[in-house]
Structure formats: C-alpha cells, structure tokens
Design a protein around this motif. Structure first.
Motif, PDB file in Angstrom:
ATOM      1  N   GLU A 189       0.829  -1.193   0.000  1.00 58.97           N
ATOM      2  CA  GLU A 189       0.000   0.000   0.000  1.00 58.97           C
ATOM      3  C   GLU A 189       0.873   1.256   0.000  1.00 58.97           C
ATOM      4  O   GLU A 189       2.063   1.211   0.318  1.00 58.97           O
ATOM      5  N   ALA A 190       0.266   2.389  -0.348  1.00 63.00           N
ATOM      6  CA  ALA A 190       0.980   3.661  -0.330  1.00 63.00           C
ATOM      7  C   ALA A 190       1.305   4.059   1.104  1.00 63.00           C
ATOM      8  O   ALA A 190       0.542   3.779   2.032  1.00 63.00           O
ATOM      9  N   HIS A 191       2.440   4.728   1.277  1.00 62.71           N
ATOM     10  CA  HIS A 191       2.843   5.180   2.604  1.00 62.71           C
ATOM     11  C   HIS A 191       3.877   6.281   2.466  1.00 62.71           C
ATOM     12  O   HIS A 191       4.428   6.490   1.375  1.00 62.71           O
ATOM     13  N   VAL A 192       4.142   6.987   3.554  1.00 60.62           N
ATOM     14  CA  VAL A 192       5.168   8.027   3.551  1.00 60.62           C
ATOM     15  C   VAL A 192       6.271   7.632   4.518  1.00 60.62           C
ATOM     16  O   VAL A 192       6.042   6.967   5.524  1.00 60.62           O
ATOM     17  N   VAL A 193       7.498   8.039   4.171  1.00 59.49           N
ATOM     18  CA  VAL A 193       8.677   7.732   4.966  1.00 59.49           C
ATOM     19  C   VAL A 193       9.530   8.992   5.070  1.00 59.49           C
ATOM     20  O   VAL A 193       9.141  10.058   4.600  1.00 59.49           O
ATOM     21  N   ALA A 194      10.705   8.859   5.662  1.00 62.45           N
ATOM     22  CA  ALA A 194      11.660   9.961   5.774  1.00 62.45           C
ATOM     23  C   ALA A 194      11.044  11.176   6.447  1.00 62.45           C
ATOM     24  O   ALA A 194      11.089  12.299   5.933  1.00 62.45           O
TER      25      ALA A 194
END
Length: 358
Positions: A189-194
């Motif tokens: 699934e889509a996700h955000v990191v950093a």
C-alpha cells in the motif's frame, strides 16, 4: 485517497547507478556533474609535478544497466536531513564502487526503497548492506519493498514473445537481507517515509489506452514449473517528493506501468503540479516506440502545467530522449551517474504560485 505528504524545504538527489555518464553538457542551476564535484568539492588527488587537481578515472563512477539514486530530504530548517536510497542497481559492484567515488557515508542512509522486483534495480542491495556494515554503521537500515517477491522473472522477446531467452538474476531474498542486519518493511500500500517527506506509492492504476504492460514479460510459477505471462508488473512503485514552491518530483525507476499512468496517479493523489520527472521511462525497445509520441504529447501539451524538468534515464531509450528534447528543450536534462541535483524550496514562491493552499 488522502496521504499526509509533507512539503520539503530541501531536496538533493545523487545518481548512483544509471546507464549513462554525462560530464560536458551545460546544466541548469542546481545540477552538478561528477567531474565538477570531484574537482571542486571532493578530496581529490593532486598531480605531484604540476600541482593540479588530478582527474583520476580509476576512482570515478561507472555506468551500468540499472538505476539507483540517493534522495536527501529536509522538511524544514529545524529538521535533520533524511537519507533514502531508491533502488540499488544491477550487480554487486556498481553501486558500491560509485558510493566510494562520490564519497557517500552509507551509515547515514536509513532506508532503501526498491521500486520493483527486477534485478537491475535490486542486484546491488546485498552488497550495499555488506558495505554499509563494513563502514561501521551503528543502526539498522530499513529495506522498504513490495511483499510479492517473484521466484524469478524472464524475458521473451518479440515479435512472437513465445520463448524465454533469458532469466533475470533472482532478487535478494528477505532472509538474506535480515541476515545482514536489515529490517525488512513490506508494503503493498501507499505510505510516507523519511519524516513524512517521501511518498512511496502502492499499486499504480493502468488507465491509458497505450500503456498496457510490457510484452514478453514472464514470471516463473514454482508450483507449475513453467513460465507464465506477466505483462503488468504490478509490484512496481514510484516515489514522490513535494518541494515547497516548486511541486512534485517523481521518481519512476522503470515505468513498467507507463509514465503517464504514474503522473496521472500522482496528480490525482496530491493535486499538485509536477516539477520534475526522474528515471527510466521504459520506451527503449522497438516494440514500444509507438508509445513515445502519445507520452511526449501528454507530458508537454496535455499536462498543465507541464513539468519544468524531465530527466529520462536508464531504460528510456535514445528515440524517447530525442523526442523529449524536441518538446522540452533545455528542460530535458541528459542526467547520468555521478550527477547531483540540489533543489531549494521557497515559501514565498509557494504562496504566490499556489495561493489556494494558504
């Protein structure tokens, strides 16, 4: 779908693996070739007789058929920089050699994103982990990958696409990553990191009529012990960074889904303009030539505003680069391994260009 992607104040990209090397072409502000970086920034050797910086080609980057980029992001001035490696090239040698060439401290890299399971994008992963350990990294690196790892993939070329002529090297196994101290983080699934500054997509919707998979793509079925058609590489993911006052920078390492499908999905997801497109466009093979014209027309005429820069790399192909250069002029950048791009966000530009957000 709502995704909480934070705008970044600073974005620096260093290309660590690509098919091409480019030293001499005039580049826009913020772009720097490896040659310039060595001569003005790195701890270069000096010629003992002439006392002149030495262009020591034994210690410069080499090209390879694959892709890898170091993405450095900083959300705001109060935040620490985040270092994310996007893909690792095709083999045990290229990425590590080039990391040494541009003098990257791998201990600061906290996450590796694999765009998809093809060995020209994952082949350097284990050697990277080994090299990072050798450099004395004290913290584990996260390997962000799709959970659907194939046993093996192969190629059946046209015009009939009926015979697999070669199997790609197998992608690194999860156990092999973990044995080298990596934390495997599987995402479909889509996700955000950093710190919220880098978006990693989920499945890319196929919506255009002319971007309908890769003819001749095959996947080995272990249960049936045979090759099966796999024209749609559904584990492929792209990355996006939203630069304050500029818009989205899109990393599409191979564009098996089609770069127009990628861009449409990014615009629909974020309602932000596309500032820069980076990576392989997968338009190089003869059977995909017919996709070049509608792709270039969409990017240069239909998409509004059109991208400021497009960097066609890796599998984009010479005809596609010519067509993009014709459409974008100096906005089409002949990017290559060793090159860096430094983008500075601007809050004043953000308020002026995108007033609806304020």
């Amino acid at each position: 779908m709502s995704v909480d992607l934070r705008k970044v104040q600073n974005l620096k990209i260093t290309f660590l693996v690509d098919n091409s090397i480019e030293w001499f072409t005039k580049l826009p502000a913020g772009f720097s070739s490896e040659l310039k970086q060595h001569l003005t920034g790195h701890h270069h050797a000096m010629d003992p007789v002439t006392n002149t910086p030495l262009i020591d080609l034994d210690n410069y980057c080499c090209g390879a058929h694959g892709f890898g980029a170091l993405i450095e992001t900083r959300v705001d001035e109060a935040s620490s920089p985040q270092y994310t490696l996007f893909d690792t090239g095709p083999d045990r040698f290229s990425l590590v050699r080039n990391l040494k060439s541009v003098q990257i401290n791998t201990a600061k890299i906290s996450r590796v994103i694999t765009s998809h399971w093809h060995s020209d994008h994952t082949g350097g992963l284990l050697s990277f982990l080994d090299y990072r350990n050798e450099q004395g990294a004290k913290t584990a690196v996260v390997v962000d990958c799709h959970p659907d790892r194939p046993f093996q993939r192969g190629i059946a070329p046209g015009p009939n696409y009926d015979k697999v002529i070669g199997a790609l090297a197998r992608d690194p196994e999860f156990d092999a990553m973990q044995s080298r101290g990596a934390v495997v983080d599987k995402h479909a699934e889509a996700h955000v990191v950093a710190g919220g500054g880098v978006y990693v997509s989920g499945e890319i919707p196929r919506v255009t009529s002319y971007e309908q998979g890769i003819p001749g793509a095959r996947r080995w079925n272990e249960q049936k012990a045979l090759w099966e058609d796999e024209e749609h590489i559904m584990d492929e993911r792209y990355a996006a960074i939203d630069v304050l006052g500029k818009g989205l920078v899109i990393f599409s390492a191979c564009s098996h889904a089609g770069i127009v499908n990628v861009i449409k999905h990014a615009v629909d997801t974020f309602s932000r303009p596309i500032y820069m497109i980076v990576g392989g466009l997968h338009l190089a093979t003869p059977d995909l030539i017919e996709r070049i014209a509608p792709t270039v027309k969409f990017l240069s005429e239909t998409l509004r505003p059109s991208p400021t820069y497009i960097l066609p790399m890796h599998c984009s192909g010479f005809p596609a680069k010519i067509a993009l250069e014709s459409a974008f002029g100096e906005g089409c950048i002949p990017a290559g391994v060793g090159m860096s791009v430094d983008l500075q966000g601007n809050e004043e530009h953000e308020a002026r260009l995108f007033p609806a957000k304020y």
